[in-house]
Write a protein that holds these residues in place. Structure first.
Motif, PDB file in Angstrom:
ATOM      1  N   ARG A  39      -2.441 -13.846   0.111  1.00 26.93           N
ATOM      2  CA  ARG A  39      -2.076 -15.246   0.395  1.00 26.93           C
ATOM      3  C   ARG A  39      -3.285 -16.160   0.331  1.00 26.93           C
ATOM      4  O   ARG A  39      -3.201 -17.271  -0.222  1.00 26.93           O
ATOM      5  N   GLU A  40      -4.410 -15.725   0.872  1.00 27.08           N
ATOM      6  CA  GLU A  40      -5.617 -16.544   0.812  1.00 27.08           C
ATOM      7  C   GLU A  40      -6.105 -16.703  -0.625  1.00 27.08           C
ATOM      8  O   GLU A  40      -6.549 -17.790  -1.019  1.00 27.08           O
ATOM      9  N   GLN A  41      -6.022 -15.652  -1.419  1.00 27.78           N
ATOM     10  CA  GLN A  41      -6.407 -15.757  -2.824  1.00 27.78           C
ATOM     11  C   GLN A  41      -5.490 -16.726  -3.571  1.00 27.78           C
ATOM     12  O   GLN A  41      -5.955 -17.508  -4.408  1.00 27.78           O
ATOM     13  N   GLY A  42      -4.192 -16.662  -3.279  1.00 25.99           N
ATOM     14  CA  GLY A  42      -3.266 -17.578  -3.930  1.00 25.99           C
ATOM     15  C   GLY A  42      -3.542 -19.026  -3.558  1.00 25.99           C
ATOM     16  O   GLY A  42      -3.461 -19.919  -4.402  1.00 25.99           O
ATOM     17  N   ARG A  43      -3.873 -19.255  -2.294  1.00 26.43           N
ATOM     18  CA  ARG A  43      -4.184 -20.626  -1.889  1.00 26.43           C
ATOM     19  C   ARG A  43      -5.452 -21.123  -2.562  1.00 26.43           C
ATOM     20  O   ARG A  43      -5.536 -22.279  -2.986  1.00 26.43           O
ATOM     21  N   SER A  44      -6.458 -20.247  -2.679  1.00 25.92           N
ATOM     22  CA  SER A  44      -7.710 -20.660  -3.325  1.00 25.92           C
ATOM     23  C   SER A  44      -7.498 -20.952  -4.802  1.00 25.92           C
ATOM     24  O   SER A  44      -7.973 -21.963  -5.326  1.00 25.92           O
ATOM     25  N   SER A  45      -6.762 -20.070  -5.497  1.00 26.63           N
ATOM     26  CA  SER A  45      -6.502 -20.292  -6.918  1.00 26.63           C
ATOM     27  C   SER A  45      -5.619 -21.507  -7.133  1.00 26.63           C
ATOM     28  O   SER A  45      -5.796 -22.262  -8.087  1.00 26.63           O
ATOM     29  N   GLY A  46      -4.666 -21.723  -6.241  1.00 23.39           N
ATOM     30  CA  GLY A  46      -3.814 -22.911  -6.371  1.00 23.39           C
ATOM     31  C   GLY A  46      -4.608 -24.191  -6.216  1.00 23.39           C
ATOM     32  O   GLY A  46      -4.394 -25.170  -6.928  1.00 23.39           O
ATOM     33  N   THR A  47      -5.578 -24.188  -5.305  1.00 25.82           N
ATOM     34  CA  THR A  47      -6.433 -25.357  -5.142  1.00 25.82           C
ATOM     35  C   THR A  47      -7.280 -25.591  -6.378  1.00 25.82           C
ATOM     36  O   THR A  47      -7.476 -26.732  -6.820  1.00 25.82           O
ATOM     37  N   SER A  48      -7.773 -24.501  -6.983  1.00 24.41           N
ATOM     38  CA  SER A  48      -8.588 -24.638  -8.187  1.00 24.41           C
ATOM     39  C   SER A  48      -7.772 -25.172  -9.356  1.00 24.41           C
ATOM     40  O   SER A  48      -8.210 -26.046 -10.105  1.00 24.41           O
ATOM     41  N   ALA A  85       1.006  -1.033  13.897  1.00 28.00           N
ATOM     42  CA  ALA A  85       1.515   0.050  13.044  1.00 28.00           C
ATOM     43  C   ALA A  85       1.567  -0.361  11.578  1.00 28.00           C
ATOM     44  O   ALA A  85       1.553   0.502  10.696  1.00 28.00           O
ATOM     45  N   ALA A  86       1.622  -1.670  11.288  1.00 25.32           N
ATOM     46  CA  ALA A  86       1.677  -2.159   9.905  1.00 25.32           C
ATOM     47  C   ALA A  86       0.438  -2.982   9.581  1.00 25.32           C
ATOM     48  O   ALA A  86       0.494  -3.908   8.773  1.00 25.32           O
ATOM     49  N   ALA A  87      -0.687  -2.657  10.191  1.00 27.12           N
ATOM     50  CA  ALA A  87      -1.914  -3.436   9.993  1.00 27.12           C
ATOM     51  C   ALA A  87      -2.419  -3.401   8.548  1.00 27.12           C
ATOM     52  O   ALA A  87      -2.828  -4.440   8.029  1.00 27.12           O
ATOM     53  N   PRO A  88      -2.425  -2.259   7.838  1.00 25.39           N
ATOM     54  CA  PRO A  88      -2.933  -2.277   6.449  1.00 25.39           C
ATOM     55  C   PRO A  88      -2.111  -3.181   5.540  1.00 25.39           C
ATOM     56  O   PRO A  88      -2.670  -3.949   4.748  1.00 25.39           O
ATOM     57  N   GLU A  89      -0.781  -3.103   5.653  1.00 24.30           N
ATOM     58  CA  GLU A  89       0.061  -3.956   4.806  1.00 24.30           C
ATOM     59  C   GLU A  89      -0.116  -5.432   5.163  1.00 24.30           C
ATOM     60  O   GLU A  89      -0.100  -6.298   4.278  1.00 24.30           O
ATOM     61  N   TYR A  90      -0.310  -5.708   6.444  1.00 22.72           N
ATOM     62  CA  TYR A  90      -0.489  -7.106   6.845  1.00 22.72           C
ATOM     63  C   TYR A  90      -1.828  -7.660   6.344  1.00 22.72           C
ATOM     64  O   TYR A  90      -1.908  -8.809   5.885  1.00 22.72           O
ATOM     65  N   ASP A  91      -2.872  -6.860   6.417  1.00 24.62           N
ATOM     66  CA  ASP A  91      -4.178  -7.295   5.916  1.00 24.62           C
ATOM     67  C   ASP A  91      -4.117  -7.570   4.407  1.00 24.62           C
ATOM     68  O   ASP A  91      -4.701  -8.551   3.916  1.00 24.62           O
ATOM     69  N   HIS A  92      -3.408  -6.731   3.682  1.00 29.77           N
ATOM     70  CA  HIS A  92      -3.258  -6.948   2.239  1.00 29.77           C
ATOM     71  C   HIS A  92      -2.454  -8.223   1.960  1.00 29.77           C
ATOM     72  O   HIS A  92      -2.803  -9.000   1.055  1.00 29.77           O
ATOM     73  N   PHE A  93      -1.422  -8.455   2.726  1.00 35.26           N
ATOM     74  CA  PHE A  93      -0.606  -9.664   2.568  1.00 35.26           C
ATOM     75  C   PHE A  93      -1.427 -10.925   2.834  1.00 35.26           C
ATOM     76  O   PHE A  93      -1.366 -11.901   2.077  1.00 35.26           O
ATOM     77  N   VAL A  94      -2.230 -10.912   3.893  1.00 36.71           N
ATOM     78  CA  VAL A  94      -3.067 -12.076   4.212  1.00 36.71           C
ATOM     79  C   VAL A  94      -4.109 -12.309   3.123  1.00 36.71           C
ATOM     80  O   VAL A  94      -4.389 -13.452   2.735  1.00 36.71           O
ATOM     81  N   LYS A  95      -4.671 -11.229   2.582  1.00 31.94           N
ATOM     82  CA  LYS A  95      -5.674 -11.355   1.530  1.00 31.94           C
ATOM     83  C   LYS A  95      -5.061 -11.973   0.278  1.00 31.94           C
ATOM     84  O   LYS A  95      -5.658 -12.883  -0.331  1.00 31.94           O
TER      85      LYS A  95
END
Length: 273
Positions: A72-81, A60-70
């Motif tokens: 988070r992954e962007q933050g991890r990539s930018s943090g590594t950079s 029921a909350a799949a769109p919000e969860y997909d946005h949250f995961v996206k």
């Protein structure tokens, strides 16, 4: 009872799902539609039922969860950079090893020492010039004083340039830190949005339906398969033994006791000569 793994729910977010579920059950009496928690079904029963229906609730909350995961992954990539850039900058600054430290010390001490020497030479040269105008040593001291003064001025310029470069580097680091903080705020907003959607569109409706019809919401237990014997069956059957009393009596062999007679003893016959 363990929670089923939802198709779109990552392992690291299962604890967050359970936390939202526990908060909803803890504050269930604050909602009028969940006020019957504890009367028809206990909180433990509702929790077990919700964990069994994890995939249905989280969908029921799949769109919000997909946005949250996206995010988070962007933050991890930018943090590594950013971390790699900071390490590279530190490596560039420390690539000179001990030589870089010596240069920094010389850059700081050179203006001070040169300025001190220039002041001493100028004062002594001026005093000697007043006391003995014809003395050539006074002119030498004055020349040396002006030379060290020029060295001190050059050292001050180099130190100012070094401070400017350091300030620019620190400013770039601060910009990177501000970018990381902005990414962290966006991640927090995405997590809160997912938690809210999970609560309002997933957990609360499921608990409401479970309280309205406990039998329909209760998970159906899966029948356990019958145990299969591991002993292989042999391709022949055991012999059929019958008791001695079974069967027709006519088939039995008849035995009669032997007829023994006693020997006939008499007088011995006469043997002819």
């Amino acid at each position: 009872m363990h929670m089923n793994v939802a198709p779109h729910l990552l392992t690291e977010d299962r604890s967050e799902f359970e936390r939202v579920l526990d908060d909803a059950l803890r504050h269930a009496h604050d909602r009028p539609d969940l006020a019957e928690v504890g009367t028809r079904l206990t909180a433990a029963q509702l929790r077990a039922m919700a964990l069994s229906a994890t995939a249905l609730i989280t969908a029921a909350a799949a769109p919000e969860y997909d946005h949250f995961v996206k995010i988070r992954e962007q933050g991890r990539s930018s943090g590594t950079s950013v971390m790699g850039a900071v390490l590279a900058a530190d490596g560039d600054g420390a690539s000179g090893g001990p030589g870089a430290g010596v240069i920094a010390i010389v850059t700081v001490l050179a203006p001070v020492l040169a300025g001190t020497a220039a002041l001493i030479f100028l004062l002594v040269g001026a005093v000697l010039k007043v006391l003995a105008p014809a003395l050539q040593f006074a002119d030498t001291l004055l020349t040396a004083g002006w030379f060290f003064g020029a060295v001190a001025a050059a050292g001050l310029l180099c130190a100012a340039a070094g401070l400017l470069v350091t300030a620019l580097r620190n400013r770039a680091t601060e910009v990177a830190a501000d970018s990381g903080a902005a990414a962290g705020d966006e991640l927090s907003l995405a997590r809160d949005a997912w938690r809210h959607a999970l609560l309002e569109r997933g957990i609360v409706p499921f608990l409401r339906e479970a309280l309205a019809d406990p039998g329909a919401a209760r998970p159906t237990p899966t029948p356990r398969p019958r145990p299969v014997s591991r002993i292989p069956k042999v391709g022949y059957s055991g012999p059929d033994f019958s008791s001695p009393g079974e069967g027709a009596s006519g088939n039995r062999p008849s035995y009669s006791s032997p007829d023994f007679s006693s020997p006939d003893f008499g007088p011995p016959e006469s043997v002819p000569d």
